[in-house]
Design an enzyme around this catalytic site. Structure first.
Site, PDB file in Angstrom:
ATOM      1  CE  LYS A 153      -4.019   1.647   2.793  1.00 56.15           C
ATOM      2  NZ  LYS A 153      -4.828   1.460   4.012  1.00 56.15           N
ATOM      3  CB  SER A 193      -8.234   3.039   2.896  1.00 55.93           C
ATOM      4  OG  SER A 193      -7.128   2.593   4.050  1.00 55.93           O
ATOM      5  CB  SER A 210      -8.213   0.147   5.791  1.00 54.67           C
ATOM      6  OG  SER A 210      -8.905   1.345   5.923  1.00 54.67           O
TER       7      SER A 210
END
Lengths: 96, 474
Positions: free
Chosen positions: B68, B143, B167
């Protein structure tokens, strides 16, 4: 709820500028969200300790030893504006 | 080696066998797939193979891993999905990145994400939304939407995400992959761009439970650079992985079957309970009485911490600077142009709940209510070993469906938030599909620092079902 906060002073505190259309939308959003969290008022919180952190830790200490840190040149290399070994910023004090 | 889609870490490592040449073959096959698919999925902010393949030996020798884009990678731009960090090239690696590299992994991509991890749909990214590989008109969750979509579409062998309120787990559920949020403190947060520092954890998003155990193994443990990382011993997760759930007590909370739960999701959870029963586990009815207040507490505590953490983006030291004649104007212009709508919304909300006159009524009240979430779990775990819940209240929703209504968006984290508030580990694994082939995840929550039981419970279900074998048609 919206009478509780002044969107302009909040934006000022957070150093954020809001366009006119943003202001109306965010005022509405914040009112709705704050209205929603009001429901916490239903809980009896008397005598309940606040939880700031879930790690079961007291103060964490380390030995006071000199160790290599980040390389200064690498840290400064990508800064938006530097002068020598400093980050350069615009004028802080206004000359009256 | 033409299609990396079904390739797990285990399979890739077996193929590579420590050979740099074979590592290059796998990485190049992966690049080909990314070139083919990412125009439509947008899972990556950057994807790049190293110029030379001289791999380190270790459990991940030569295996390409994607991360990420809120994890600092030395010399490689780290944007956090935000314009305000455009051009930020970290002078160091996050601890998890260093550990992956030491285990032999090759970092190949930085995954798209909601700006500063603020979102449940990946629509708040400054780099455009990610599409769900199972249905390109739907969101991948957020997310860590880019990480989950990349793993699900075979654009990644495995990925790292971060989880503040769900997330990792909610996008894993939406994309039919495995997503593990470890216990708070299990994995060092050094080098993770901070959102809610008392809630954030880094964790793996993978195709199988075994891969999740392997990545946790590599990442777990105390780190002097993160004083909240725990001194707890790290068990051997991969060796301890067992399909044996005979006699295990699994809790189902009555509060989790309230209004708002999609009937298909409810069916999948009931069916999962049945599967566990058939495997010899005991299903126990439990109560988590404060569940319905999760979102209330979270949006006080998490926004307060976020508003404080995002104070550092002022244009002085790194990232974006909008030139101006004086310092205050420079801060304001930089933050105005650097932050997107959701970031502004959360900064303002957090600023409000912490502001003089409202601190007691909002922030302090939120912190006190947070205590109930720890207590609820402590009580429940006196009766059971693991808790089974939905991961998200619905299957993946349509792009644009919730962007106009932040509250509706926030409610998609209802089932995942409690594990962050209390610090417990939790995992989402593929648990079924709707009749339109939309993924449904099931969540398992464990006792603090008992990821071993959590992983074995997940593994038993995975091995008894075929949901994880089904791939999106793209």
């Amino acid at each position: 709820m919206s009478e509780k906060f002044n969107i302009d002073s909040l934006a000022d505190l957070a150093r954020i500028r809001l366009k006119k259309e943003e202001k109306a939308k965010l005022t509405n959003d914040l009112s709705k969200i704050l209205g929603y969290v009001e429901a916490l008022g239903q809980l009896n919180l008397e005598g309940i300790e606040p939880t700031t952190h879930v790690a079961k830790l007291e103060n964490v200490f380390r030995a006071d030893e000199v160790k290599p840190a980040l390389v200064r040149e690498e840290v400064l290399k990508h800064s938006p504006h530097r002068e020598g070994n400093f980050f350069k910023v615009p004028k802080v004090i206004d000359q009256a | 080696m033409t299609n990396p889609e079904p390739l797990t870490i285990q399979a890739a490592a077996r193929f590579i066998q420590g050979s740099s040449e074979k590592a290059r073959t796998v990485a190049e096959a992966l690049k080909k797939r990314v070139d083919q698919l990412d125009k439509s999925i947008n899972a990556y902010i950057q994807f790049q193979l190293p110029k030379t393949f001289e791999i380190k030996q270790g459990p991940l020798a030569g295996v390409p891993i994607s991360v990420k884009d809120n994890l600092c990678t030395h010399g490689w731009e780290t944007t956090c999905g935000s314009k305000v960090l455009k051009g930020f090239i970290p002078p160091y690696d996050a601890t998890v990145i260093r550990k992956l590299k030491e285990a032999g992994a090759v970092i190949v991509g930085k995954c798209n994400m909601d700006e500063f991890a603020f979102g449940s749909s990946n629509e708040s990214s400054a780099f455009g939304p990610v599409k769900n590989p199972w249905d390109l008109t739907r969101v991948p969750g957020g997310s860590s939407g880019g990480s989950a979509a990349a793993v699900s579409s075979g654009e990644a062998i495995a990925a790292l995400g971060s989880d503040t309120g769900g997330s990792i787990r909610q996008p894993a559920s939406f994309c039919s992959v495995v997503g593990l949020k470890p216990t708070y403190g299990r994995v060092s947060r050094y080098g993770l761009v901070a959102f809610g520092s008392s809630l954030d954890q880094i964790g793996p998003i993978t195709k199988t439970v075994e891969d999740a155990a392997l990545l946790l193994q590599v990442m777990a443990g105390h780190d002097p650079l993160d004083s909240t990382s725990a001194q707890e011993p790290v068990p051997h997760y991969t060796e301890k992985l067992s399909k044996q759930v005979n006699g295990l007590k699994i809790g189902l909370a009555k509060e989790h079957f309230a209004a708002g739960l999609d009937p298909d999701v409810e069916k999948a959870i009931r069916q999962a309970a049945k599967t566990y029963q058939d495997l010899g586990a005991k299903i126990v009815d439990i109560s988590l009485p404060h569940s319905r207040f999760a979102v209330h507490v979270y949006y006080i505590v998490a926004t307060a911490e976020a508003s404080s953490n995002l104070g550092r983006y002022d244009g002085v030291r790194y990232g974006l600077r909008v030139p101006s004649s004086n310092l205050t104007e420079m801060y304001i212009d930089t933050r105005d142009q650097g932050f997107g709508a959701e970031a502004k919304r959360r900064i303002l909300l957090g600023t409000f709940v912490l502001s003089a006159g409202y601190y007691d009524a909002y922030y302090l009240r939120g912190l006190k209510a947070r205590t109930f979430f720890r207590r609820d779990f402590e009580e429940a775990f006196k009766q059971v070993d693991v808790i089974l819940t939905p991961t998200a209240p619905t299957p993946p929703f349509k792009l644009g469906e919730k962007t106009g209504d932040p509250l509706a968006m926030y409610l998609s984290d209802l089932y995942t938030i409690p594990a962050n508030l209390a610090g417990n580990p939790a995992i989402s694994i593929p648990g079924g599909f709707t009749n339109r082939d939309l993924p449904i995840g099931i969540q398992l929550i464990g006792k603090p620092f008992d990821e071993a039981t959590l992983l074995s419970t997940a593994y038993a279900f995975e091995q008894a079902t075929d949901f994880h074998k089904k791939k999106p048609r793209i």
